[in-house]
Motif scaffolding. Sequence first.
Motif, short mmCIF file in Angstrom:
data_model
loop_
_atom_site.label_atom_id
_atom_site.label_comp_id
_atom_site.label_asym_id
_atom_site.label_seq_id
_atom_site.Cartn_x
_atom_site.Cartn_y
_atom_site.Cartn_z
N GLY A 169 -21.69 16.98 -0.73
CA GLY A 169 -21.33 18.34 -1.09
C GLY A 169 -20.50 18.41 -2.36
O GLY A 169 -20.75 17.66 -3.32
N ARG A 205 -24.67 21.85 2.43
CA ARG A 205 -25.51 22.74 3.23
C ARG A 205 -24.83 24.07 3.53
O ARG A 205 -25.48 25.03 3.94
CB ARG A 205 -25.91 22.06 4.55
N ASN A 206 -23.52 24.11 3.32
CA ASN A 206 -22.76 25.31 3.68
C ASN A 206 -22.72 26.27 2.49
O ASN A 206 -21.68 26.50 1.88
CB ASN A 206 -21.35 24.92 4.13
N SER A 214 -21.11 21.56 9.60
CA SER A 214 -21.29 22.38 8.39
C SER A 214 -21.13 23.86 8.70
O SER A 214 -21.90 24.71 8.26
CB SER A 214 -22.65 22.12 7.74
#
Length: 219
Positions: A209, A187-188, A42
């Motif tokens: 995502g 999470r990025n 990530s």
Amino acid sequence: MSTPQTGQDVMPTGPHQAIAVDRYRPTDRDALYDVCLRTGDSGEDATGLYADGDLLGHVYLGAYLELEPDLARVLRREDGTPLGYCVATASTADFERRCEESWWPALRRRYAAPAEDDASPDAPLLRAIHAPSRTTAPWLDEFPAHLHVDLLPEAQGGGRGRRVLEAVLDAVAAAGAPGIHLGVGGRNVRAIGFYEHLGFRTLEHHPWGLTMGMRLPRR
């Protein structure tokens, strides 16, 4: 500033350094595989997470370098060292077909499929080699192209990510694609904000995502 002699877009990073947006060279391959690994968690360094450090590159990078080298762009230091890349294809459906014909077979001969109960970090990548997913989303006709971009910390900031990505977006638009998509891990958060700032919008939510898209050519 640009340097017409080389076709590079050079960005100063200090009194004695510059980082340039350049075309991919076959000699870049190993260094770009290393970038892929060092950004493979990530956006964080995935070195040491995998028994075979090449697997991330095989699944997420190598086919683009082999099948779509003209659409690949590299961020490199003045000494030629790659610090990041953006790779793409103008047609996801055609790219997936060509991968099945000429990319995955050699990797399947090299790597055995994992056992069903294999929960190691390598196992999902090995499964992707033996049973790659196909893109069948309803938005694919509008956004048939896709890209991947990975930058080491040294290459982040200062507009460098934007410049390498825009170079690829323009190349993909010139190839005739009406739109482009990409995947980004949930999470990025920093990357999601970066893409939104460039004009990408969310096309689909996933457990892992987002898929984001942009119409081409850029305005």
